[in-house]
Design an enzyme around this catalytic site. Structure first.
Site, PDB file in Angstrom:
ATOM      1  N   ALA A  36       0.840  -1.210   0.000  1.00  0.00           N
ATOM      2  CA  ALA A  36       0.000   0.000   0.000  1.00  0.00           C
ATOM      3  C   ALA A  36       0.871   1.255   0.000  1.00  0.00           C
ATOM      4  CB  ALA A  36      -0.928  -0.005   1.210  1.00  0.00           C
ATOM      5  N   GLU A  37       1.929   1.235   0.815  1.00  0.00           N
ATOM      6  CA  GLU A  37       2.846   2.386   0.835  1.00  0.00           C
ATOM      7  C   GLU A  37       3.504   2.568  -0.536  1.00  0.00           C
ATOM      8  OE1 GLU A  37       5.582   3.013   4.520  1.00  0.00           O
ATOM      9  OE2 GLU A  37       4.737   0.984   4.664  1.00  0.00           O
ATOM     10  N   SER A  84      30.965 -18.582 -24.925  1.00  0.00           N
ATOM     11  CA  SER A  84      30.137 -19.645 -24.360  1.00  0.00           C
ATOM     12  C   SER A  84      31.054 -20.546 -23.537  1.00  0.00           C
ATOM     13  CB  SER A  84      29.416 -20.416 -25.459  1.00  0.00           C
ATOM     14  OG  SER A  84      30.358 -20.996 -26.306  1.00  0.00           O
ATOM     15  N   GLU A 115      28.891 -21.975  -9.439  1.00  0.00           N
ATOM     16  CA  GLU A 115      27.604 -21.291  -9.587  1.00  0.00           C
ATOM     17  C   GLU A 115      26.614 -22.237 -10.245  1.00  0.00           C
ATOM     18  OE1 GLU A 115      28.435 -17.867 -12.031  1.00  0.00           O
ATOM     19  OE2 GLU A 115      30.033 -17.175 -10.679  1.00  0.00           O
ATOM     20  N   LYS A 117      24.166 -23.243 -13.105  1.00  0.00           N
ATOM     21  CA  LYS A 117      24.029 -22.843 -14.504  1.00  0.00           C
ATOM     22  C   LYS A 117      22.539 -22.650 -14.771  1.00  0.00           C
ATOM     23  CE  LYS A 117      25.649 -23.800 -19.131  1.00  0.00           C
ATOM     24  NZ  LYS A 117      24.444 -23.952 -19.940  1.00  0.00           N
ATOM     25  N   ASP A 119      19.143 -22.020 -16.586  1.00  0.00           N
ATOM     26  CA  ASP A 119      18.655 -22.362 -17.914  1.00  0.00           C
ATOM     27  C   ASP A 119      17.734 -21.256 -18.418  1.00  0.00           C
ATOM     28  OD1 ASP A 119      18.333 -23.774 -20.180  1.00  0.00           O
ATOM     29  OD2 ASP A 119      16.990 -25.284 -19.351  1.00  0.00           O
ATOM     30  N   ARG A 138      22.941 -12.325 -26.419  1.00  0.00           N
ATOM     31  CA  ARG A 138      24.294 -12.729 -26.752  1.00  0.00           C
ATOM     32  C   ARG A 138      24.525 -12.744 -28.265  1.00  0.00           C
ATOM     33  NH1 ARG A 138      26.800 -18.479 -25.019  1.00  0.00           N
ATOM     34  NH2 ARG A 138      25.770 -19.196 -26.882  1.00  0.00           N
ATOM     35  N   GLU A 174      21.578 -14.012 -16.669  1.00  0.00           N
ATOM     36  CA  GLU A 174      20.637 -14.899 -17.330  1.00  0.00           C
ATOM     37  C   GLU A 174      19.222 -14.453 -16.991  1.00  0.00           C
ATOM     38  OE1 GLU A 174      22.507 -17.066 -18.924  1.00  0.00           O
ATOM     39  OE2 GLU A 174      21.186 -18.700 -19.569  1.00  0.00           O
ATOM     40  N   TYR A 226      25.795 -12.773 -13.113  1.00  0.00           N
ATOM     41  CA  TYR A 226      26.893 -13.627 -12.666  1.00  0.00           C
ATOM     42  C   TYR A 226      28.272 -13.262 -13.221  1.00  0.00           C
ATOM     43  CZ  TYR A 226      25.204 -15.849 -16.982  1.00  0.00           C
ATOM     44  OH  TYR A 226      24.742 -16.084 -18.249  1.00  0.00           O
ATOM     45  N   LYS A 315      27.457 -30.364 -16.940  1.00  0.00           N
ATOM     46  CA  LYS A 315      26.051 -30.576 -17.306  1.00  0.00           C
ATOM     47  C   LYS A 315      25.425 -31.625 -16.394  1.00  0.00           C
ATOM     48  CE  LYS A 315      24.511 -29.388 -21.042  1.00  0.00           C
ATOM     49  NZ  LYS A 315      23.671 -28.217 -21.356  1.00  0.00           N
ATOM     50  N   CYS A 409     -12.124 -47.786 -33.010  1.00  0.00           N
ATOM     51  CA  CYS A 409     -11.826 -46.489 -32.407  1.00  0.00           C
ATOM     52  C   CYS A 409     -12.755 -46.259 -31.210  1.00  0.00           C
ATOM     53  CB  CYS A 409     -12.026 -45.379 -33.443  1.00  0.00           C
ATOM     54  SG  CYS A 409     -11.850 -43.727 -32.743  1.00  0.00           S
ATOM     55  N   CYS A 412     -15.283 -43.207 -32.048  1.00  0.00           N
ATOM     56  CA  CYS A 412     -16.346 -43.232 -33.061  1.00  0.00           C
ATOM     57  C   CYS A 412     -16.786 -44.647 -33.420  1.00  0.00           C
ATOM     58  CB  CYS A 412     -15.898 -42.494 -34.325  1.00  0.00           C
ATOM     59  SG  CYS A 412     -14.580 -43.338 -35.217  1.00  0.00           S
ATOM     60  N   CYS A 427      -7.561 -44.263 -37.661  1.00  0.00           N
ATOM     61  CA  CYS A 427      -8.999 -44.406 -37.481  1.00  0.00           C
ATOM     62  C   CYS A 427      -9.649 -44.177 -38.844  1.00  0.00           C
ATOM     63  CB  CYS A 427      -9.491 -43.372 -36.477  1.00  0.00           C
ATOM     64  SG  CYS A 427     -11.276 -43.143 -36.518  1.00  0.00           S
ATOM     65  N   CYS A 433     -15.475 -39.029 -36.610  1.00  0.00           N
ATOM     66  CA  CYS A 433     -14.764 -39.314 -35.359  1.00  0.00           C
ATOM     67  C   CYS A 433     -14.600 -38.007 -34.577  1.00  0.00           C
ATOM     68  CB  CYS A 433     -13.393 -39.927 -35.637  1.00  0.00           C
ATOM     69  SG  CYS A 433     -12.485 -40.233 -34.103  1.00  0.00           S
TER      70      CYS A 433
HETATM   71  S1  IVH Z   1      29.500 -17.531 -17.315  1.00  0.00           S
HETATM   72  C1  IVH Z   1      32.760 -16.670 -20.183  1.00  0.00           C
HETATM   73  N1  IVH Z   1      27.822 -18.279 -15.438  1.00  0.00           N
HETATM   74  O1  IVH Z   1      25.613 -20.615 -19.985  1.00  0.00           O
HETATM   75  C2  IVH Z   1      31.729 -17.085 -19.202  1.00  0.00           C
HETATM   76  N2  IVH Z   1      27.177 -18.575 -17.694  1.00  0.00           N
HETATM   77  O2  IVH Z   1      27.159 -22.111 -22.153  1.00  0.00           O
HETATM   78  C3  IVH Z   1      30.423 -17.209 -19.832  1.00  0.00           C
HETATM   79  N3  IVH Z   1      24.940 -19.500 -17.992  1.00  0.00           N
HETATM   80  O3  IVH Z   1      26.015 -18.127 -22.405  1.00  0.00           O
HETATM   81  C4  IVH Z   1      29.256 -17.386 -19.033  1.00  0.00           C
HETATM   82  N4  IVH Z   1      24.463 -19.672 -15.850  1.00  0.00           N
HETATM   83  O4  IVH Z   1      23.940 -18.054 -20.955  1.00  0.00           O
HETATM   84  C5  IVH Z   1      28.057 -18.193 -16.770  1.00  0.00           C
HETATM   85  N5  IVH Z   1      26.418 -18.860 -13.682  1.00  0.00           N
HETATM   86  C6  IVH Z   1      26.655 -18.770 -14.985  1.00  0.00           C
HETATM   87  C7  IVH Z   1      25.694 -19.171 -15.943  1.00  0.00           C
HETATM   88  C8  IVH Z   1      26.004 -19.059 -17.302  1.00  0.00           C
HETATM   89  C9  IVH Z   1      24.018 -19.853 -17.081  1.00  0.00           C
HETATM   90  C10 IVH Z   1      24.766 -19.624 -19.453  1.00  0.00           C
HETATM   91  C11 IVH Z   1      25.098 -18.367 -20.221  1.00  0.00           C
HETATM   92  C12 IVH Z   1      26.176 -18.753 -21.174  1.00  0.00           C
HETATM   93  C13 IVH Z   1      26.006 -20.224 -21.265  1.00  0.00           C
HETATM   94  C14 IVH Z   1      27.327 -20.868 -21.639  1.00  0.00           C
END
Ligand code: IVH
Length: 679
Positions: A36-37, A84, A115, A117, A119, A138, A174, A226, A315, A409, A412, A427, A433
């Site tokens: 509300a504020e 990447s 960290e 990753k 998605d 990117r 991300e 990140y 991964k 089916c 039908c 079918c 149907c």
């Molecule tokens: S660092 C040079 N940190 O993963 C370092 N990437 O396959 C580049 N991603 O394009 C990225 N979480 O979209 C980094 N904690 C994280 C991430 C991260 C997700 C993605 C990002 C990057 C892709 C690389």
């Protein structure tokens, strides 16, 4: 008008209070003032800015949602290349990465930052003097698309930095759609009778690619930052860990799950913990990113052509669970194809609850040897589509019979047949149907076909239940009085639907052909047929040879079109569509490449593992744009899309001089169309 002296400080004061409140709420998840504020302050600011428009600045909290811009998605050259990451998929590969680092440095790295990753969709955001000036995708790593207007609408992205911002800083992170927001969005889609979105990642990507920022603003997107890119006039940062701390101090949203660790053992423990807690978060992750902590060491080991040597993505494998296959049921699709699917005891896997999974066809069921009552292993293929991997045979009760396709089916009562040489049963009930008719009508009205907004499953079901339509031609002769009688329908909704239907009478022939759902005639073939014949009656009179004479159209398609054209019911349908005012003739060929992302007439090969797409997902993206995906590289291949571990197809592409796109290039292809292949 000169600003009124008393007003200016008040405006600044409210803005500061709102920036702080946003930070507490969206970044720290620890609100300090009530809703509300907050609303009260926002209202006061809007009133002051309305009375004194010259006081409005870009970074005012009132200025998140702008108007659609013509130069949205313009190319942006990154201040520093966005690399990447290389993937590792096992502890052995992780150890090999660490060993390479130790060799390059002559010692073990001093420490690492682990960290999650995320998605989502990588973004680069630039702040000048603490104000958000630019956000970009990117793209291919060097050049991305300008998505500033859309990123500004994300509440978790500050328009103004806190603390002591540097002259210039470019930060990376991300953008993602929280799982809960994704679920809510799909619940809404279901209510509207619309198709569900496939996964949070693609939906987030689609959301930031909206032409109208107001559309992006409707999607509850969020962000984790990140990485620090270019900085001018900032503090000396010595480590990644300090960088993350600094980003947080600037008021940016930094993931608290990150940890600084000393050695390989600790990295492995982080991976194990992350995998276990994978679905406890309100966002999807597909791995762990491990970064060398010391920025000096990072500089020492440097980069390969594609990725830093100082970081790697571990991964996480798709998750598998066991559950009970309660029974096998069938669907009848729009072409009459019969698809069996597993009804499962609900199981939570890969971040969603799975209740059923396609089993494709009877042959596949026997090949996997899954039987009703079995305990089965399920997973989400490419972490998206639910899949039954196979049975746990040791748990099968004796005498469990195999499943067989029903003879009739269930919708039908007509016979189900398996055409000679085909995998899919059919079918034979045609449009009598109800299941087939429902799917057909939904397809007819869908986006790539007649594109009738508002005619999703829910409305189709209602029209069918009330007996108002029996085939697609009936759509065009609906009586507003009948619709007004429906619960929840008023003048406006009826007028909207009828308006959309009226608009659909004038679609290009290619669309109509797609909508008619002729076997083997998808968007690409439909447009080819339309371009050659320009008229549906002309196509229907054409001989099989004439049709097969079109470049790229084989005897199977030609046979299917000819058979469809001879069918009495189809001829009647076309006559009724014409009588209802549907245009059957194109005055001139539809321009090829009607949109920038058009891939019609082009064929692609997808190889290796992509980060953000399953194989099927990548294929679907290409096919939605009218392109084709083939299994092998030839002189006719427009480009090869290569993920990790691409194999021999890459060498073949090289030897033929065919362009190869990495994932970023593929993203760009989808966003901008085949023009990028010429660059
Ligand atoms: S660092 C040079 N940190 O993963 C370092 N990437 O396959 C580049 N991603 O394009 C990225 N979480 O979209 C980094 N904690 C994280 C991430 C991260 C997700 C993605 C990002 C990057 C892709 C690389």
């Amino acid at each position: 008008m000169t600003p009124v002296p008393d007003i200016e400080p008040r405006v600044a004061e409210i803005r500061n209070a709102l920036h702080r409140a946003n930070h507490r709420y969206y970044v720290l998840d620890d609100p300090e003032i009530s809703d509300a504020e907050y609303d009260g302050l926002m209202r006061e600011l809007i009133a002051l800015e309305t009375a004194h428009p010259d006081l409005v600045t870009d970074d005012s909290p009132t200025q998140r949602v702008g108007t659609p811009l013509d130069d949205a998605f313009a190319p942006v050259t990154h201040l520093e290349r966005m690399f990447s990451l290389d993937n590792v998929e096992s502890v052995d590969e992780l150890e090999a990465w660490q060993a390479r680092l130790a060799r390059a440095l002559g010692r073990d790295p001093a420490g690492y930052v682990c960290e999650q990753k995320i998605d989502g969709l990588a973004v680069s955001i630039t702040y000048a003097d603490g104000r958000l000036v630019r956000a970009a995708t990117r793209g291919d790593g060097q050049v991305g698309e300008d998505i500033t207007a859309n990123v500004r609408t994300i509440d978790a992205v500050p328009l103004r930095l806190l603390g002591t911002p540097p002259e210039l800083v470019e930060v990376r992170g991300e953008i993602y759609m929280p799982v809960a927001a994704f679920a809510a969005l799909n619940a809404r889609q279901a209510e509207l009778g619309q198709k569900p979105y496939v996964n949070p990642r693609n939906t987030a990507a689609g959301s930031v690619r909206q032409k109208d920022p107001a559309k992006t603003a409707e999607r509850a997107l969020s962000i984790w930052l990140y990485q620090v890119g270019r900085v001018t006039g900032g503090p000396e940062l010595a480590t990644q860990w300090e960088s993350l701390q600094w980003l947080a101090d600037l008021g940016l949203r930094v993931n608290p799950a990150s940890e600084r660790v000393d050695d390989l053992v600790a990295i492995e423990a982080y991976v194990v913990r992350t995998e276990k807690g994978r679905h406890a978060n309100d966002y999807e992750i597909d791995g762990v990113v491990v970064k060398v902590d010391d920025l000096g060491e990072q500089r020492e080991v440097g980069y390969t052509a594609k990725s830093p040597r100082w970081a790697v993505a571990y991964k996480l494998p798709p998750e598998e669970k066991t559950t009970t296959l309660e029974r096998i049921e069938i669907n009848v699709g729009r072409t009459g194809a019969v698809t069996p699917f597993a009804v499962l005891e609900p199981v939570f896997v890969g971040g969603v609850t799975i209740t059923n999974a396609t089993l494709h066809n009877e042959g596949e069921i026997h090949r996997k040897d899954v039987r009703p009552g079995d305990t089965v292993i399920v997973r989400r293929a490419g972490d998206v589509i639910p899949e039954v991997v196979g049975p746990v045979v040791s748990k099968r009760p004796t005498d469990t019979p195999q499943w067989h396709m029903p003879a009739k089916c269930p919708f039908c009562g007509n016979p189900i047949v398996l055409p000679e040489g085909e995998a899919k049963a059919r079918c034979t009930g045609g449009f009598t149907c109800p299941s087939r008719l429902r799917e057909y009508l939904y397809h007819f009205a869908s986006r790539g076909a007649m594109d009738i907004e508002g005619l999703g499953y829910k409305t189709v079901d209602m029209l069918l239940t009330e007996g108002l339509i029996k085939d697609p031609a009936d759509i065009f002769t609906l009586d507003p009085e009948d619709l007004l009688a429906f619960e929840g329908w008023g003048e406006v909704s009826v007028a909207n639907l009828l308006g959309a239907i009226d608009g659909a009478k004038d679609r290009p022939l290619g669309r109509l052909l797609t909508a008619l759902g002729i076997d083997h005639v998808g968007g690409t073939v439909a447009r080819q047929l339309a371009a050659r014949f320009l008229s549906l009656p002309a196509l229907m009179e054409a001989s099989e040879e004439e049709i097969a004479g079109i470049e790229g159209i084989g005897p199977e398609i030609a046979g299917s079109v000819a058979m469809w054209s001879r069918d009495e019911d189809n001829r009647n349908l076309v006559a009724r569509l014409e009588a209802a005012g549907v245009r059957l003739v194109d005055p001139e060929p539809e321009p090829a490449g009607a949109t920038a992302s058009e891939l019609a007439g082009l064929s692609f090969v997808v190889t290796g593992t992509l980060d953000g797409f399953s194989r099927a997902g990548a294929k679907a993206e290409i096919e939605q744009r009218g392109g084709k995906v083939t299994g092998s590289v030839s002189g006719k291949t427009a480009a090869v899309i290569a993920g990790a571990s691409p194999g021999s197809k890459l060498a073949k592409a090289d030897s033929l001089g065919i362009p190869v796109l990495d994932e970023a290039g593929f993203d760009l292809l989808l966003a901008e169309g085949p023009g990028i292949l010429e660059k």
